[in-house]
Design a protein around this motif. Structure first.
Motif, PDB file in Angstrom:
ATOM      1  N   LYS A 235     -23.803  45.127  11.141  1.00 35.84           N
ATOM      2  CA  LYS A 235     -24.177  46.537  11.852  1.00 35.84           C
ATOM      3  C   LYS A 235     -25.526  45.658  12.871  1.00 35.84           C
ATOM      4  O   LYS A 235     -25.765  46.284  13.939  1.00 35.84           O
ATOM      5  CB  LYS A 235     -24.695  47.578  11.032  1.00 35.84           C
ATOM      6  CG  LYS A 235     -24.879  48.787  11.759  1.00 35.84           C
ATOM      7  CD  LYS A 235     -23.476  49.290  12.487  1.00 35.84           C
ATOM      8  CE  LYS A 235     -23.734  50.477  13.194  1.00 35.84           C
ATOM      9  NZ  LYS A 235     -23.995  51.790  12.238  1.00 35.84           N
ATOM     10  N   TYR A 240     -21.769  44.617  17.701  1.00 37.21           N
ATOM     11  CA  TYR A 240     -20.867  45.372  16.760  1.00 37.21           C
ATOM     12  C   TYR A 240     -20.143  46.462  17.485  1.00 37.21           C
ATOM     13  O   TYR A 240     -19.111  46.684  17.227  1.00 37.21           O
ATOM     14  CB  TYR A 240     -21.674  46.222  15.849  1.00 37.21           C
ATOM     15  CG  TYR A 240     -21.217  47.223  15.033  1.00 37.21           C
ATOM     16  CD1 TYR A 240     -20.812  46.765  13.883  1.00 37.21           C
ATOM     17  CD2 TYR A 240     -21.230  48.324  15.322  1.00 37.21           C
ATOM     18  CE1 TYR A 240     -20.118  47.766  12.888  1.00 37.21           C
ATOM     19  CE2 TYR A 240     -20.625  49.309  14.323  1.00 37.21           C
ATOM     20  CZ  TYR A 240     -20.081  49.144  13.507  1.00 37.21           C
ATOM     21  OH  TYR A 240     -19.107  49.933  12.416  1.00 37.21           O
ATOM     22  N   GLU A 244     -16.017  46.558  17.132  1.00 38.18           N
ATOM     23  CA  GLU A 244     -15.499  47.848  16.377  1.00 38.18           C
ATOM     24  C   GLU A 244     -14.446  48.661  17.278  1.00 38.18           C
ATOM     25  O   GLU A 244     -13.463  49.045  16.866  1.00 38.18           O
ATOM     26  CB  GLU A 244     -16.617  48.708  15.939  1.00 38.18           C
ATOM     27  CG  GLU A 244     -16.402  49.801  14.836  1.00 38.18           C
ATOM     28  CD  GLU A 244     -15.616  50.919  15.509  1.00 38.18           C
ATOM     29  OE1 GLU A 244     -15.155  51.962  14.813  1.00 38.18           O
ATOM     30  OE2 GLU A 244     -15.990  51.215  16.898  1.00 38.18           O
ATOM     31  N   CYS A 247     -11.139  46.581  17.622  1.00 37.28           N
ATOM     32  CA  CYS A 247     -10.428  46.196  16.096  1.00 37.28           C
ATOM     33  C   CYS A 247      -9.344  47.166  15.805  1.00 37.28           C
ATOM     34  O   CYS A 247      -9.611  48.181  15.868  1.00 37.28           O
ATOM     35  CB  CYS A 247     -11.418  46.004  15.204  1.00 37.28           C
ATOM     36  SG  CYS A 247     -10.724  45.706  13.657  1.00 37.28           S
ATOM     37  N   VAL A 251     -13.202  49.558  10.453  1.00 35.41           N
ATOM     38  CA  VAL A 251     -14.320  48.566  10.217  1.00 35.41           C
ATOM     39  C   VAL A 251     -15.104  49.319   9.245  1.00 35.41           C
ATOM     40  O   VAL A 251     -15.544  50.304   9.310  1.00 35.41           O
ATOM     41  CB  VAL A 251     -14.875  48.317  11.547  1.00 35.41           C
ATOM     42  CG1 VAL A 251     -16.268  47.796  11.352  1.00 35.41           C
ATOM     43  CG2 VAL A 251     -14.000  47.586  12.395  1.00 35.41           C
ATOM     44  N   SER A 253     -18.939  48.498   8.062  1.00 36.12           N
ATOM     45  CA  SER A 253     -20.257  48.002   8.562  1.00 36.12           C
ATOM     46  C   SER A 253     -21.124  47.601   7.214  1.00 36.12           C
ATOM     47  O   SER A 253     -21.133  48.409   6.144  1.00 36.12           O
ATOM     48  CB  SER A 253     -21.228  48.828   9.336  1.00 36.12           C
ATOM     49  OG  SER A 253     -21.625  50.010   8.912  1.00 36.12           O
TER      50      SER A 253
END
Length: 470
Positions: A235, A240, A244, A247, A251, A253
């Motif tokens: 994170k 990030y 995220e 993806c 996800v 973190s």
């Protein structure tokens, strides 16, 4: 397996049994298949002489009558596909864990590897410190070696344990994935059960040219996901939100105030105390950033439902990975050897020492030749401002002039509050001999990598030991 099974859309004249898949002519044995980009006739003749019976190329080349010539559009992509088909029955028996990021890959993967071994799991690690299996270490030239080497060691590991009757239902393959390795197809086609991103900061811009290309090269690892693969992202990673969002899988973190959280209570040269998942942990590991790596390893273990009953005991006795913030008190000198060679790694290491230990840091550092030039002036300017004494030295010049590297490093430094000693041994010797009792000496950039000093290869630690005891 016969060659026709690997090339179903090709006309095969000699349908031989395949003994080995090779990338280099010297690797060939009887009945091997060679994937070759070079048109050098000497390499081709060498392969045939060693017994190669199929050559895969992007162009028409001359081969023997009993040797298959297969023309493909892209040798690298075809190699990945064929290696997977050839090793499919074995590779699919493994839980595959891939870890990428600018810093933290080696520590995270090593912590994972050693805990799984503590539980007597069968585990193979491919990374910066070599290929590790069954307590043995095999050196490699790259963080992520060639895809054929990865498959060769997976096969060796499996077959050796099968012969010894030591196979279990739980086999693990851990791979450190560098941006060049991902971009170069060195893990292409290997499906991962877990993918983890540590942090991403500027690095390898000699290869990627810009930061966007570097980040997106890391993100290519999403192509290695299965539908149910687990994805972890730090994170604290400044990318990030981007990672995220692109993806395809959910996800998880980790970091401060994350799905899996840690909170550092105290850190010094004796170790660290921290909270992880609402439990108190103590460790001999040094460095607040190493708690991130412990948390990453914990997150993966927990997600794979690995027994964590011994994890607290394991962490208590854990020490830093070789080459990563290794601390020694020698003759009342506090000596720290660290592999960090990126701008971010320099900042994190030096700021940790300043905050938790001492502001009086004597530093030896350099920058590698033929690598990202943009970081050199950033490192030079920062270390001169934030340490007591700095000696700039060589760090694998490759075929670039040391003077040119130093010119880049010192280009933004105002004044001359630094020394330049090209010979790394002499630089370390100078900083030790001019130090006082209780001084802190930080040697950065190489870790356990060796430097050629007058024909003999030494690690930084071996140089320190020689200087102290000579």
């Amino acid at each position: 397996m016969r060659v026709s099974k690997l090339f179903k859309d090709q006309k095969i004249l000699n349908n031989h049994v395949v003994s080995k898949i090779c990338e280099y002519s010297y690797e060939c044995i009887l009945n091997s298949v060679l994937f070759i980009k070079s048109q050098n006739i000497d390499y081709i003749n060498e392969a045939i002489k060693l017994g190669c019976k199929t050559i895969v190329s992007e162009k028409v080349i001359s081969v023997g009558e009993d040797v298959n010539l297969i023309i493909v559009k892209n040798v690298s992509k075809s190699l990945s596909k064929v290696l997977y088909l050839f090793n499919k029955k074995i590779i699919e028996k493994f839980k595959v864990i891939m870890v990428t990021g600018t810093n933290g890959k080696t520590s995270t993967t090593t912590y994972l590897y050693n805990y799984l071994r503590l539980l007597e799991k069968k585990v193979l690690l491919v990374g910066s410190n070599g290929i590790m299996m069954d307590g043995l270490v095999f050196p490699t030239n790259n963080t992520t070696p060639s895809i054929s080497m990865i498959y060769n060691y997976v096969s060796k590991f499996y077959q050796n344990n099968k012969i010894l009757n030591k196979l279990s239902n739980e086999l693990y393959l851990i791979i450190e994935c560098s941006s060049q390795g991902i971009r170069g197809g060195r893990v292409r086609g290997i499906k991962a059960d877990v993918v983890l991103f540590t942090n991403i900061t500027k690095d390898h811009l000699d290869f990627h040219k810009n930061e966007s290309d570097y980040v997106l090269s890391k993100a290519l690892l999403f192509h290695n996901l299965k539908n149910n693969s687990l994805v972890f992202i730090n994170k604290e990673n400044c990318y990030y939100d981007l990672l995220e969002s692109i993806c395809p899988n959910d996800v998880i973190s980790y970091g401060v105030q994350s799905d899996i959280s840690y909170n550092i209570i105290g850190c010094n040269l004796s170790g660290s105390i921290f909270m992880l998942d609402d439990e108190l942990y103590q460790t001999k590991v040094i460095g607040d950033y190493q708690i991130e790596n412990i948390t990453a390893a914990y997150a993966i273990l927990k997600s794979l439902k690995i027994n964590l009953n011994r994890f607290k005991e394991y962490i208590l006795n854990l020490t830093n990975v070789d080459g990563r913030f290794n601390y020694f008190n020698i003759n009342n000198r506090h000596i720290i050897i660290d592999y960090g060679h990126t701008y971010n790694a320099c900042v994190r290491t030096i700021e940790f020492i300043k905050k938790n230990v001492s502001r009086n840091i004597n530093l030896v550092i350099g920058c590698g030749g033929n690598r990202d030039r943009s970081k050199r002036s950033l490192i030079g300017e920062y270390v001169v401002k934030n340490t007591k004494h700095v000696v700039f030295t060589e760090d694998n010049n490759r075929d670039e002039s040391f003077k040119d590297i130093i010119k880049d490093i010192t280009s933004k430094i105002i004044g001359e509050r630094y020394l330049v000693i090209e010979n790394r041994y002499e630089a370390i010797k100078f900083i030790i001999e001019t130090s006082r009792e209780n001084d802190y000496i930080l040697i950065m950039g190489k870790g356990i990598e060796k430097t050629n000093i007058l024909g003999t290869m030494y690690t930084d630690y071996e140089m320190v030991d020689k200087i102290i005891h000579d």
